[in-house]
Motif scaffolding. Sequence first.
Motif, mmCIF file in Angstrom:
data_model
loop_
_atom_site.group_PDB
_atom_site.id
_atom_site.type_symbol
_atom_site.label_atom_id
_atom_site.label_comp_id
_atom_site.label_asym_id
_atom_site.label_seq_id
_atom_site.Cartn_x
_atom_site.Cartn_y
_atom_site.Cartn_z
ATOM 1 N N VAL B 216 -10.061 -2.854 1.713
ATOM 2 C CA VAL B 216 -10.270 -3.079 0.231
ATOM 3 C C VAL B 216 -11.617 -2.667 -0.336
ATOM 4 N N GLU B 217 -12.728 -3.133 0.729
ATOM 5 C CA GLU B 217 -14.126 -2.907 0.144
ATOM 6 C C GLU B 217 -14.327 -1.350 0.202
ATOM 7 N N LEU B 218 -13.719 -0.596 0.938
ATOM 8 C CA LEU B 218 -13.760 1.141 0.810
ATOM 9 C C LEU B 218 -13.062 1.346 -0.467
ATOM 10 N N ALA B 219 -11.900 0.826 -0.880
ATOM 11 C CA ALA B 219 -11.311 1.169 -2.029
ATOM 12 C C ALA B 219 -12.058 0.741 -3.146
ATOM 13 N N ARG B 220 -12.717 -0.279 -3.412
ATOM 14 C CA ARG B 220 -13.771 -0.519 -4.496
ATOM 15 C C ARG B 220 -14.789 0.241 -4.197
ATOM 16 N N GLN B 221 -15.557 0.579 -3.102
ATOM 17 C CA GLN B 221 -16.590 1.307 -3.077
ATOM 18 C C GLN B 221 -16.613 2.723 -3.517
ATOM 19 N N TYR B 222 -15.444 3.141 -3.065
ATOM 20 C CA TYR B 222 -15.130 4.740 -3.352
ATOM 21 C C TYR B 222 -14.127 4.816 -4.560
ATOM 22 N N ARG B 223 -13.764 3.914 -5.288
ATOM 23 C CA ARG B 223 -12.734 4.107 -6.346
ATOM 24 C C ARG B 223 -11.592 4.771 -5.803
ATOM 25 N N MET B 224 -11.168 4.204 -4.580
ATOM 26 C CA MET B 224 -9.823 4.794 -4.181
ATOM 27 C C MET B 224 -8.700 3.881 -4.236
ATOM 28 N N PRO B 225 -7.566 4.105 -5.046
ATOM 29 C CA PRO B 225 -6.256 3.430 -5.016
ATOM 30 C C PRO B 225 -5.885 3.188 -3.707
ATOM 31 N N ILE B 226 -5.338 2.212 -3.196
ATOM 32 C CA ILE B 226 -4.379 1.984 -2.035
ATOM 33 C C ILE B 226 -3.111 1.846 -2.330
ATOM 34 N N LEU B 227 -1.975 2.675 -1.820
ATOM 35 C CA LEU B 227 -0.687 2.212 -1.985
ATOM 36 C C LEU B 227 -0.555 1.220 -0.797
ATOM 37 N N GLU B 228 -0.037 0.097 -1.092
ATOM 38 C CA GLU B 228 0.329 -0.782 0.071
ATOM 39 C C GLU B 228 1.912 -0.879 0.326
ATOM 40 N N ASP B 229 2.430 -0.411 1.181
ATOM 41 C CA ASP B 229 3.749 -0.357 1.573
ATOM 42 C C ASP B 229 4.055 -1.963 2.254
ATOM 43 N N ASP B 230 4.743 -2.732 1.656
ATOM 44 C CA ASP B 230 4.942 -4.130 2.262
ATOM 45 C C ASP B 230 6.338 -4.345 2.449
ATOM 46 N N THR B 231 7.058 -3.206 2.781
ATOM 47 C CA THR B 231 8.532 -3.304 2.771
ATOM 48 C C THR B 231 8.945 -4.351 4.021
ATOM 49 N N TYR B 232 8.124 -4.501 5.128
ATOM 50 C CA TYR B 232 8.459 -5.465 6.242
ATOM 51 C C TYR B 232 7.735 -6.753 5.968
ATOM 52 N N GLY B 233 6.934 -6.862 4.917
ATOM 53 C CA GLY B 233 5.898 -8.056 4.826
ATOM 54 C C GLY B 233 6.800 -9.364 4.904
ATOM 55 N N PHE B 234 7.909 -9.590 4.619
ATOM 56 C CA PHE B 234 8.700 -10.983 4.645
ATOM 57 C C PHE B 234 9.284 -11.044 6.188
ATOM 58 N N LEU B 235 9.101 -10.206 7.044
ATOM 59 C CA LEU B 235 9.744 -10.185 8.071
ATOM 60 C C LEU B 235 8.782 -10.309 9.453
ATOM 61 N N ARG B 236 8.205 -11.409 9.533
ATOM 62 C CA ARG B 236 7.292 -11.765 10.576
ATOM 63 C C ARG B 236 7.952 -12.812 11.597
ATOM 64 N N TYR B 237 7.787 -12.756 12.864
ATOM 65 C CA TYR B 237 8.718 -13.344 13.846
ATOM 66 C C TYR B 237 8.169 -14.255 14.547
ATOM 67 N N ASP B 238 6.738 -14.521 14.476
ATOM 68 C CA ASP B 238 5.932 -15.387 15.351
ATOM 69 C C ASP B 238 5.208 -16.569 14.803
ATOM 70 N N GLY B 239 5.918 -16.926 13.591
ATOM 71 C CA GLY B 239 5.358 -18.287 13.044
ATOM 72 C C GLY B 239 4.019 -17.966 12.716
ATOM 73 N N GLY B 240 3.436 -19.167 12.341
ATOM 74 C CA GLY B 240 1.850 -19.071 12.383
ATOM 75 C C GLY B 240 1.588 -18.616 10.829
ATOM 76 N N PRO B 241 0.087 -18.851 10.387
ATOM 77 C CA PRO B 241 -0.085 -18.540 9.002
ATOM 78 C C PRO B 241 -0.038 -16.918 8.915
ATOM 79 N N SER B 242 0.720 -16.668 7.674
ATOM 80 C CA SER B 242 0.707 -15.219 7.165
ATOM 81 C C SER B 242 -0.633 -14.552 6.864
ATOM 82 N N LEU B 243 -1.042 -13.432 7.101
ATOM 83 C CA LEU B 243 -2.379 -12.909 6.690
ATOM 84 C C LEU B 243 -1.918 -12.467 5.208
ATOM 85 N N PRO B 244 -3.053 -12.312 4.232
ATOM 86 C CA PRO B 244 -2.726 -12.028 2.915
ATOM 87 C C PRO B 244 -2.582 -10.560 2.883
ATOM 88 N N SER B 245 -1.766 -10.030 1.922
ATOM 89 C CA SER B 245 -1.330 -8.532 1.577
ATOM 90 C C SER B 245 -2.897 -8.010 1.224
#
Lengths: 425, 425
Positions: B216-245
């Motif tokens: 995201v730092e690079l995106a801001r610096q270079y004004r480059m949009p990022i398309l974040e595909d989070d299709t599998y973002g709700f499917l984590r299997y090991d518990g523990g805290p989820s990292l932010p998207s």
Amino acid sequence: MIEAMTKFNIPAPSPPVPTPAKEAPTLSNGLRLAHAMEGLGRSGLRDVMELLARPGILSLAVGLPASELFPHELIAQGIGRRLANDPKNLQYTLPLRDLKARIAELMVLRGVSCRPEQIFLTSGCQQAMDLHAHLLLDPKGQVMMESSIYDGIRMVALRFDPQILTVPSDPETGIDVDAVASWLERGARPAFLYVITEGHNPLGVSISLEKRLRLVELARQYRMPILEDDTYGFLRYDGGPSLPSLHALDPEWVCYMGSFSKTIAPALRTGWTIAPEPLLQRLSVLKHASDIDAPSIGHHAVHAFLESGHFPRHLETLRTEYGRRRDAMLAALEQHMPAGVRWNRPTGGFFVWMELPRHLDAADLLRVAVETEQVAFVPGSALCAVGGSHARNCLRLCFTSCSAETIEEGVRRLGRVIKGVMAPI
Amino acid sequence: MIEAMTKFNIPAPSPPVPTPAKEAPTLSNGLRLAHAMEGLGRSGLRDVMELLARPGILSLAVGLPASELFPHELIAQGIGRRLANDPKNLQYTLPLRDLKARIAELMVLRGVSCRPEQIFLTSGCQQAMDLHAHLLLDPKGQVMMESSIYDGIRMVALRFDPQILTVPSDPETGIDVDAVASWLERGARPAFLYVITEGHNPLGVSISLEKRLRLVELARQYRMPILEDDTYGFLRYDGGPSLPSLHALDPEWVCYMGSFSKTIAPALRTGWTIAPEPLLQRLSVLKHASDIDAPSIGHHAVHAFLESGHFPRHLETLRTEYGRRRDAMLAALEQHMPAGVRWNRPTGGFFVWMELPRHLDAADLLRVAVETEQVAFVPGSALCAVGGSHARNCLRLCFTSCSAETIEEGVRRLGRVIKGVMAPI
């Protein structure tokens, strides 16, 4: 009595004018958009929709099917059975071959003889337009359409920053085929010509067999694909033999596009296209890129409904009721419109097209109508391929979305508004 | 034991090479297609699918959710209630505000705080990609993505005849952010960078917080949009805290794309995107041109299911069962694979990525596997942004579509096939 309508006074086609190179649009934070986004977002129809969203408006504007006629119970039952029998109906799978077979059977009603494999399923007719445009149209390419036309095809084309070649259309006889020929003779080579054969949106008109034959002859002669939008093709109200669709007259150069949005229900998002066979595999790849080429729950719902055998009777119900509403609108117009206002008598589709005296602007009239009588329609200027001045004194009325009584009341109010603005002259 | 994987040996980014002007493709009857159609239709993945369509194949290939876990009865009940209560739910209307509100609530699980108005509903995540590409990408423009990537984004981009800038990716740590920085420092200005943060398709990897912050730092610096595909973002299997998207870390430059295809059911065709606000109105216009920006029966079904309150428990069921299947696959790989074969241990998503000894070609292996053991996977060469040689000895295994027992059997067969082809060396 329906007065004979004068032909629209549309300027003769003029040679293409090159468009100047544009700067890419940039948002305030520096985000650059694609060049084609420049023109997007400006839509006369969308502006009008804001006016119509006011509560309490009696709307003859939006082209909606009658929701009270949706076969909602049969649809719910069909989905219920489909999901109870096999949860795999919710999975990614191949497009539904059995639905294609049912549609191929229906196509006989439009004069078309085709195999199920030739049917390509889409998310409504709109997606068929979108896919065909991607297939045929290059950025800055040429497309040809009537000057008063369905807003959706204009929006499809706009993303390609195209040169839009327009041809006039007459509310009594439809597309001016001489103007199409004239463009082609003078060297125009559009990626496609878009045509609505039956129940034109917005003009209400259906075109003659002679015009149909000339159009496919031109398509063959100039190797110009025709996109035939037959959204309203199953909705004819006057009985008698149905004229063949353009695709029936030439399956090689005409891509047929159909939809169940008007004959079953819009939220099922089920349409189809019949294209020349070499295009089918590419359509599948394009659809995959657009939204995955797999059946939706809507496709399953339509299939279950067609399988139930209720569709022919349902179509008959729609034809009877919509025909009655059209007649109610025509009778009310006869009763409530002042001299100098003209309209046509559609044999199918959803719309009546009305022409006011030349000095009146229908967009101005809409504001008055909404303010003073809470009645709405779509001004012709919002339904133009390019510009809007040629149809400034025209408007579109939808006769399918309200009951006959409401239509009568709406036309009565509209009559008062028009008499009000005509009086000072 | 999972062996440490070597980084893929991908050539360093080289300067853009101009593409030569192409002839428009023409069909045998003289029908001209758009130039961008030239490359379309060739897809390594689609070629592979033909092999997989043979009956009796035990497939670990296609990334399917488990159809036996679809909440099909609740979905049918929800649709039934929705249609019984109001047939207008089948009408053209505005996108479902209440569904947007439910999704905004869910987004908290991905670290995102947003208002319902910021949610834009799509026909699956695939349509979100398609709309963003139309919004941001000019014909022949630049896009950046990993060299092993979801085939759908490549197909979206191909229609624009783009210059695809690739960056390497490591199956243990994910996208090579240094390579992204290197392209940008050397002047690349892609219309967007496509990233899958969690449960990468095909690599299975989820990326570290450090990599997320640098992206995201690079995106801001270079004004480059990022398309974040989070299709599998709700499917984590090991518990523990989820990292932010990524979107949680920078809502201005990251367009989030989500989907219920993997967590409820694909045929409901319901996804969403959260984009910077100036883009929302344009997305609506673009979606209108694509397939009408109105709710489908699938949107209603998802809304009814979320409203029923069953989604959190359903998600827990999926996490437990898919986690179990992943573990079954990893245990089977440990047991049945010969030395010299490596694989990773995904914490989320649908896929394990496997690396064979360098001299083996996974596409050749697939043919042998289908012929001799009736078992299938996707070779890495079919999942490449450009070319395919860098992942020729790699393959993707899906662990969600079959039961643990079937997975075990599939891996056992695959082990025999690999031992067979390795033996002669």
